[in-house]
Motif scaffolding. Structure first.
Motif, mmCIF file in Angstrom:
data_model
loop_
_atom_site.group_PDB
_atom_site.id
_atom_site.type_symbol
_atom_site.label_atom_id
_atom_site.label_comp_id
_atom_site.label_asym_id
_atom_site.label_seq_id
_atom_site.Cartn_x
_atom_site.Cartn_y
_atom_site.Cartn_z
ATOM 1 N N ILE A 50 78.476 -24.126 21.709
ATOM 2 C CA ILE A 50 79.624 -24.313 22.611
ATOM 3 C C ILE A 50 79.261 -25.255 23.756
ATOM 4 N N LEU A 51 78.071 -25.066 24.334
ATOM 5 C CA LEU A 51 77.646 -25.942 25.425
ATOM 6 C C LEU A 51 77.522 -27.387 24.961
ATOM 7 N N LEU A 52 76.909 -27.594 23.803
ATOM 8 C CA LEU A 52 76.734 -28.950 23.298
ATOM 9 C C LEU A 52 78.075 -29.596 22.976
ATOM 10 N N ASN A 53 78.972 -28.846 22.370
ATOM 11 C CA ASN A 53 80.276 -29.412 22.014
ATOM 12 C C ASN A 53 81.076 -29.812 23.261
ATOM 13 N N LEU A 54 81.025 -28.981 24.284
ATOM 14 C CA LEU A 54 81.829 -29.241 25.478
ATOM 15 C C LEU A 54 81.239 -30.322 26.372
ATOM 16 N N PHE A 55 79.933 -30.275 26.591
ATOM 17 C CA PHE A 55 79.337 -31.124 27.622
ATOM 18 C C PHE A 55 78.538 -32.311 27.094
ATOM 19 N N TYR A 56 78.243 -32.322 25.794
ATOM 20 C CA TYR A 56 77.502 -33.474 25.260
ATOM 21 C C TYR A 56 78.342 -34.262 24.263
ATOM 22 N N TYR A 57 78.894 -33.567 23.262
ATOM 23 C CA TYR A 57 79.688 -34.267 22.254
ATOM 24 C C TYR A 57 81.146 -34.446 22.668
ATOM 25 N N HIS A 58 81.596 -33.662 23.657
ATOM 26 C CA HIS A 58 82.966 -33.746 24.182
ATOM 27 C C HIS A 58 83.999 -33.559 23.069
ATOM 28 N N VAL A 59 83.839 -32.501 22.325
ATOM 29 C CA VAL A 59 84.789 -32.126 21.279
ATOM 30 C C VAL A 59 85.208 -30.683 21.537
ATOM 31 N N ALA B 257 62.602 -10.235 10.308
ATOM 32 C CA ALA B 257 61.343 -9.597 9.917
ATOM 33 C C ALA B 257 60.679 -8.854 11.072
ATOM 34 N N PHE B 258 60.808 -9.370 12.304
ATOM 35 C CA PHE B 258 59.999 -8.851 13.408
ATOM 36 C C PHE B 258 60.788 -8.241 14.561
ATOM 37 N N PHE B 259 61.967 -8.754 14.849
ATOM 38 C CA PHE B 259 62.660 -8.317 16.056
ATOM 39 C C PHE B 259 63.073 -6.855 15.935
ATOM 40 N N PRO B 260 63.144 -6.139 17.059
ATOM 41 C CA PRO B 260 63.661 -4.767 17.034
ATOM 42 C C PRO B 260 65.084 -4.730 16.498
ATOM 43 N N ARG B 261 65.463 -3.611 15.911
ATOM 44 C CA ARG B 261 66.775 -3.488 15.286
ATOM 45 C C ARG B 261 67.903 -3.762 16.266
ATOM 46 N N THR B 262 67.691 -3.447 17.542
ATOM 47 C CA THR B 262 68.759 -3.609 18.527
ATOM 48 C C THR B 262 69.048 -5.063 18.859
ATOM 49 N N MET B 263 68.144 -6.001 18.499
ATOM 50 C CA MET B 263 68.354 -7.392 18.901
ATOM 51 C C MET B 263 68.240 -8.392 17.757
ATOM 52 N N LYS B 264 67.879 -7.954 16.559
ATOM 53 C CA LYS B 264 67.601 -8.931 15.503
ATOM 54 C C LYS B 264 68.836 -9.696 15.045
ATOM 55 N N TRP B 265 70.037 -9.156 15.300
ATOM 56 C CA TRP B 265 71.257 -9.851 14.913
ATOM 57 C C TRP B 265 71.905 -10.578 16.082
ATOM 58 N N TRP B 266 72.179 -9.854 17.165
ATOM 59 C CA TRP B 266 72.974 -10.458 18.230
ATOM 60 C C TRP B 266 72.209 -11.513 19.010
ATOM 61 N N LEU B 267 70.891 -11.370 19.150
ATOM 62 C CA LEU B 267 70.154 -12.318 19.992
ATOM 63 C C LEU B 267 70.082 -13.711 19.365
ATOM 64 N N PRO B 268 69.632 -13.871 18.110
ATOM 65 C CA PRO B 268 69.613 -15.229 17.547
ATOM 66 C C PRO B 268 71.001 -15.805 17.310
ATOM 67 N N LEU B 269 71.935 -14.987 16.792
ATOM 68 C CA LEU B 269 73.280 -15.505 16.532
ATOM 69 C C LEU B 269 74.004 -15.822 17.834
ATOM 70 N N GLY B 270 73.845 -14.955 18.825
ATOM 71 C CA GLY B 270 74.461 -15.220 20.122
ATOM 72 C C GLY B 270 73.928 -16.498 20.749
ATOM 73 N N THR B 271 72.634 -16.754 20.588
ATOM 74 C CA THR B 271 72.034 -17.957 21.166
ATOM 75 C C THR B 271 72.552 -19.213 20.492
ATOM 76 N N VAL B 272 72.654 -19.203 19.169
ATOM 77 C CA VAL B 272 73.121 -20.406 18.476
ATOM 78 C C VAL B 272 74.598 -20.665 18.767
ATOM 79 N N VAL B 273 75.412 -19.615 18.888
ATOM 80 C CA VAL B 273 76.822 -19.801 19.244
ATOM 81 C C VAL B 273 76.939 -20.362 20.655
#
Length: 210
Positions: free
Chosen positions: A66-75, A46-62
Motif C-alpha cells: 500500500i505504501l509503495l503504490n500510494l507514495f512511489y508508484y502513484h497508483v 516453520a519457525f514463528f510462534p503460532r500467534t504471529m506466523k500468519w498475520w505478521l508476514p502477510l500484514g507486512t507485505v500488505v
C-alpha cells in the motif's frame, strides 16, 4: 534467573526478519523478483510462534504494498491482482508449517526453494490467465513462464531471481534461527546417557563361597 542469550535472540529474530524483509522492498534495491519475502514466508511457517506466523508476514507485505503504490508508484492503493500474491505467500507459509526448527538445514533450504518455485508458478499462471497477450492454451502458458510479454525482461530472468533470493534468504533466516536455539542442558544430556539403576532388591550380588 535471566533467560539465555540464545533464547532472547530467538524471540526477537522474527521481528528483525520482518524489518529486513520490509526494507528489502525498497524500489531498485534488488533486481525484479529478487525478494526476501519468499524465504520470510517459508521460515515464518516453520519457525514463528503460532500467534504471529500468519498475520505478521502477510500484514507486512500488505502494508508495504500500500505504501509503495500510494507514495512511489502513484497508483491505486489496492488492486485485485495483489490478492494472487497474498494467496501465494499464504501457500508458502502453510508449506513452511510442514517443517519445524528440528528439520535439517538442507531440508529447510530445499523447502524454501520449493516455496519460491510455487510462488513463481502461481503468479505467472495468474498473469497468463489475465493478460490478453497470451493465448489461453499450453503454448501460451509456457510463453508466460519463459518469455513473458514484449518490452520486458523474460520471465526466465524473473524465475532465476526468484530461485536465488528464495534460497539465499531462506538459508539466512533458517540458519539464524537454528544458531539461536538453546543448547540442550548438559545435566539432561548426561541423565539420558546414563543407564537407569535397578530397583532396590534387584541389584546383583557377587556369588559367595559355599
Amino acid at each position: 534467573m535471566l533467560p539465555p542469550m540464545s533464547e532472547k535472540w530467538s524471540k526477537w529474530l522474527p521481528y528483525l526478519f520482518i524489518v529486513l524483509a520490509a526494507l528489502s522492498r525498497w524500489p531498485k534495491l534488488f533486481p525484479s523478483n529478487f525478494s526476501a519475502f519468499y524465504g520470510l514466508a517459508f521460515c515464518a511457517g516453520a519457525f514463528f510462534p503460532r500467534t504471529m506466523k500468519w498475520w505478521l508476514p502477510l500484514g507486512t507485505v500488505v502494508f508495504t504494498d500500500i505504501l509503495l503504490n500510494l507514495f512511489y508508484y502513484h497508483v491505486n492503493a489496492f488492486t485485485p491482482g495483489m490478492l494472487v500474491n497474498y494467496a501465494a505467500y499464504g501457500g508458502i507459509i502453510w508449506f513452511g508449517t510442514r517443517f519445524s526448527r528440528r528439520s535439517s538445514f538442507v531440508r529447510l533450504l530445499s523447502g524454501g526453494i520449493i516455496g519460491a518455485i510455487f510462488f513463481y508458478l502461481i503468479t505467472n499462471t495468474a498473469s497468463w490467465l489475465a493478460n490478453p497477450e497470451y493465448t489461453k492454451d499450453l503454448s501460451g502458458w509456457i510463453i508466460a513462464l519463459t518469455k513473458g510479454t514484449n518490452g520486458y525482461p523474460t520471465t526466465l530472468e524473473f524465475f532465476r531471481n526468484t530461485l536465488l533470493s528464495g534460497g539465499l534468504f531462506t538459508g539466512l533466516f533458517a540458519g539464524a534461527m537454528k544458531l539461536s536455539e538453546a543448547p540442550e542442558p548438559a545435566e539432561e544430556k548426561e541423565a539420558q546417557d546414563e543407564p537407569a539403576e535397578a530397583p532396590d532388591g534387584e541389584k546383583g550380588t557377587e556369588p559367595q563361597d559355599a
